[in-house]
Scaffold this motif. Sequence first.
Motif, PDB file in Angstrom:
ATOM      1  N   GLU A 126     -89.769 -40.193  20.991  1.00 53.33           N
ATOM      2  CA  GLU A 126     -89.723 -41.414  19.663  1.00 53.33           C
ATOM      3  C   GLU A 126     -89.423 -41.569  18.955  1.00 53.33           C
ATOM      4  O   GLU A 126     -89.414 -40.652  17.948  1.00 53.33           O
ATOM      5  N   ILE A 127     -88.705 -42.882  18.269  1.00 53.53           N
ATOM      6  CA  ILE A 127     -88.438 -42.783  16.796  1.00 53.53           C
ATOM      7  C   ILE A 127     -88.748 -44.180  16.378  1.00 53.53           C
ATOM      8  O   ILE A 127     -89.293 -44.874  16.506  1.00 53.53           O
ATOM      9  N   VAL A 128     -89.495 -43.186  14.528  1.00 53.57           N
ATOM     10  CA  VAL A 128     -90.365 -44.049  13.788  1.00 53.57           C
ATOM     11  C   VAL A 128     -89.147 -44.657  13.230  1.00 53.57           C
ATOM     12  O   VAL A 128     -88.454 -43.856  11.906  1.00 53.57           O
ATOM     13  N   VAL A 129     -89.302 -45.828  12.671  1.00 54.82           N
ATOM     14  CA  VAL A 129     -88.670 -46.662  11.652  1.00 54.82           C
ATOM     15  C   VAL A 129     -89.168 -46.677  10.995  1.00 54.82           C
ATOM     16  O   VAL A 129     -90.430 -47.525  11.043  1.00 54.82           O
ATOM     17  N   ASP A 130     -89.148 -46.275   9.636  1.00 53.32           N
ATOM     18  CA  ASP A 130     -89.650 -47.012   7.942  1.00 53.32           C
ATOM     19  C   ASP A 130     -89.936 -48.962   8.218  1.00 53.32           C
ATOM     20  O   ASP A 130     -88.297 -49.696   8.483  1.00 53.32           O
ATOM     21  N   SER A 131     -90.607 -49.062   8.769  1.00 53.18           N
ATOM     22  CA  SER A 131     -90.961 -50.895   8.450  1.00 53.18           C
ATOM     23  C   SER A 131     -90.211 -51.730   7.340  1.00 53.18           C
ATOM     24  O   SER A 131     -90.053 -52.574   8.157  1.00 53.18           O
TER      25      SER A 131
ATOM     26  N   ASP B 143     -80.827 -49.860  10.328  1.00 52.40           N
ATOM     27  CA  ASP B 143     -81.223 -49.193  10.469  1.00 52.40           C
ATOM     28  C   ASP B 143     -81.700 -49.618  12.361  1.00 52.40           C
ATOM     29  O   ASP B 143     -82.195 -48.836  13.405  1.00 52.40           O
ATOM     30  N   GLY B 144     -82.814 -50.730  11.810  1.00 57.93           N
ATOM     31  CA  GLY B 144     -83.807 -50.752  12.787  1.00 57.93           C
ATOM     32  C   GLY B 144     -82.652 -51.325  14.495  1.00 57.93           C
ATOM     33  O   GLY B 144     -83.279 -51.496  15.513  1.00 57.93           O
TER      34      GLY B 144
ATOM     35  N   ALA C 199     -92.166 -49.088  14.065  1.00 53.56           N
ATOM     36  CA  ALA C 199     -91.710 -49.357  12.596  1.00 53.56           C
ATOM     37  C   ALA C 199     -93.377 -49.150  12.268  1.00 53.56           C
ATOM     38  O   ALA C 199     -94.475 -48.827  12.920  1.00 53.56           O
ATOM     39  N   ALA C 200     -92.718 -48.136  10.580  1.00 48.54           N
ATOM     40  CA  ALA C 200     -94.478 -47.770  10.320  1.00 48.54           C
ATOM     41  C   ALA C 200     -93.920 -47.725   9.284  1.00 48.54           C
ATOM     42  O   ALA C 200     -92.677 -47.267   8.558  1.00 48.54           O
ATOM     43  N   PRO C 201     -94.474 -47.592   8.096  1.00 48.43           N
ATOM     44  CA  PRO C 201     -94.263 -47.531   6.371  1.00 48.43           C
ATOM     45  C   PRO C 201     -94.842 -46.154   5.538  1.00 48.43           C
ATOM     46  O   PRO C 201     -95.342 -45.837   7.005  1.00 48.43           O
TER      47      PRO C 201
END
Lengths: 389, 389
Positions: free
Chosen positions: A117-122, A128-129, A145-147
């Motif tokens: 899993e890649i988590v990207v700063d929301s 980047d996304g 996406a996650a804050p």
Amino acid sequence: MSSLAERARELDAADPLASCRKLFDLDDSVVYLDGNSLGAPPLSVAERMQDVVRNQWGRRLIRSWGEGWWTAPERVGDRIAPLVGAAPGQIVVGDSTSANLFKALVAALRMSKGRNEIVVDSATFPTDGYIASSVARLTGATVRAAPLDSLELNANTAVVLANQVDYRTGRAYDVAAVTASVHAAGALVLWDLCHSVGALPVDLDAHGVDFAVGCTYKFLNGGPGAPAFLYVPTRLQASFDQPLAGWNGHRVPFAMTPDFEPSPEIARGRCGTPDILSLLALDAALDVWDGVTIADVRAKNLALTGFFIECVDSLVGSRVSVVTPRDSSRGSQVSLACEDASPVMEALIARDVIGDFRPPNVLRFGFAALYGRYTDALRAATTLADVLA
Amino acid sequence: MSSLAERARELDAADPLASCRKLFDLDDSVVYLDGNSLGAPPLSVAERMQDVVRNQWGRRLIRSWGEGWWTAPERVGDRIAPLVGAAPGQIVVGDSTSANLFKALVAALRMSKGRNEIVVDSATFPTDGYIASSVARLTGATVRAAPLDSLELNANTAVVLANQVDYRTGRAYDVAAVTASVHAAGALVLWDLCHSVGALPVDLDAHGVDFAVGCTYKFLNGGPGAPAFLYVPTRLQASFDQPLAGWNGHRVPFAMTPDFEPSPEIARGRCGTPDILSLLALDAALDVWDGVTIADVRAKNLALTGFFIECVDSLVGSRVSVVTPRDSSRGSQVSLACEDASPVMEALIARDVIGDFRPPNVLRFGFAALYGRYTDALRAATTLADVLA
């Protein structure tokens, strides 16, 4: 108002970085508050470009590749290193931020066997996304996406892509704390420093950051579209297995062997032949950092953005709202939410106060500590009040 | 020998492209035969760089993005288009050749459902093979090397990556014939034009080529590491699904939406922010092509390489062997196999005859029709004879 004007003059007079402004080619009639998008040109760049074109290229021709060009990506990387708290040999300059994100994300997934899993700063800058999605599609990973304030990671999280400064709001995040929380979850962290390099302390080595990318045309003043950089710490270089494996990243590029064998060093982050003109323009632009500390830069940009917020509060009032944190958790920009922000910014630019507009409703004003002035911050706020009146 | 000297002078005097040389910044004391690796600087470049740095960047600052910078990748692409037989709107300039190969190979595989093999020209420049292997590893495809003379394709072949000119031997291949044979097998073709653009006719549209990439720092004289180009014909643009999907390739980049939606046009081949200094140096460099036809360039480089081979035969004899085809199936270079080729080339360069060495044993001499002279070809052969004596 006159007290703001007096204070602005006093602050400029007491500014320990005031003398840096003369290193830049700037019109005093223009208030330039978009150095967070495109830094102003250091005076040394034009002269260096003449030398590169007329002498290095013109007189030495192909021989210049052996006289400094070939190793420029690592050499210029080593000049950026102290600005981000990195020891030498860990930064290579070249390609775009997007391309470097692609390299680092694929490499991170390959290091994270069993995690997917890649988590990207929301609040990420969009590219980047986009790149994370593209990488996920190629590798079979997922993207979420996650804050950054409330990252919920799990045993499947391979890598977290985080922006140190939110490009839209100007909010700055704590690299140490986020890195520690990502590591606590057993994942890797990739920092996007585009909006912080040259403005905020970073300390990549000290915080044990795994990867970072950043752009050099904002607070590093490298010129429009100047090449980006990629940081991979020494401890991860041997396992940094990146997909844009062009001949420049080969262990012995000029052996021209049919099989790819990556350089054992940071050069494995290279892809194709580097854009020498842009790279050496950046090299020249980095001269302005001689004798400057990031601590001084940070002190000034906090003071400068703080003073601008004070001027806006006083002169513009409730016609805008300050989106950027008022405490020290901000980068080197002030974002104001404003109705009709796009035409308002056009009107400001017509009056030689240059910031930019970001959808849906944000006026952005970037403050570059090396050439920003308190009197300019006041003029920007005054002009904004006039435009909105 | 005196008759070769007389002929060289006569050929220079009768050369219809002789007047182009004055557009370049070249020392007459140097015989520059490495324009197939790094083209010589057109005089217009230094001046243009001053304008870009001092005026466009310095005075207009961020506003220049709306005044020609943003669209430069497609605009400069349209200036390259006539040199490769492409209608406008099909070439975008940016990133390196390696990065563009990566984009095109992944896109080709995605267009080729049910086919899974990449065939790479077995004499390819190394980076093409490296990138093909990387793409195969990411996508699950296989890679097979095959000579362009006897391609054996099958129902699993998705794409053939072919170099128009062999970088080592200088052999040129027939784009029309190879393209037709690849198409007959139901596969796509990706041409690498690095060693042919600006030297040989290409006619991409006429031959129905599917994709092409090329570099701009050799015969296009764009400067060291100048950005590469990517050709995707209009008919394939809507299905060109490339993996370096950065924000510059978005349909509306400044909408900054979280989801990537590719531009419907050739801009979908873009990735990150373009290197404007390098790109506009290339733009200036392309001015030398005004009024020049590729047919004239080709006629001259065949004559010039032919004359050089004749001089080598006459003056150097059996101490070297000519690797490059003696018939017209050659590019714009002459490669000579030679014992101790590396120190021999060093000795030539010390005498101001600049070619290059390619392993294991090849002396390469590139002839750029826009500034090459027959008297220089003779001097190169004479100097080589002296060095070998």
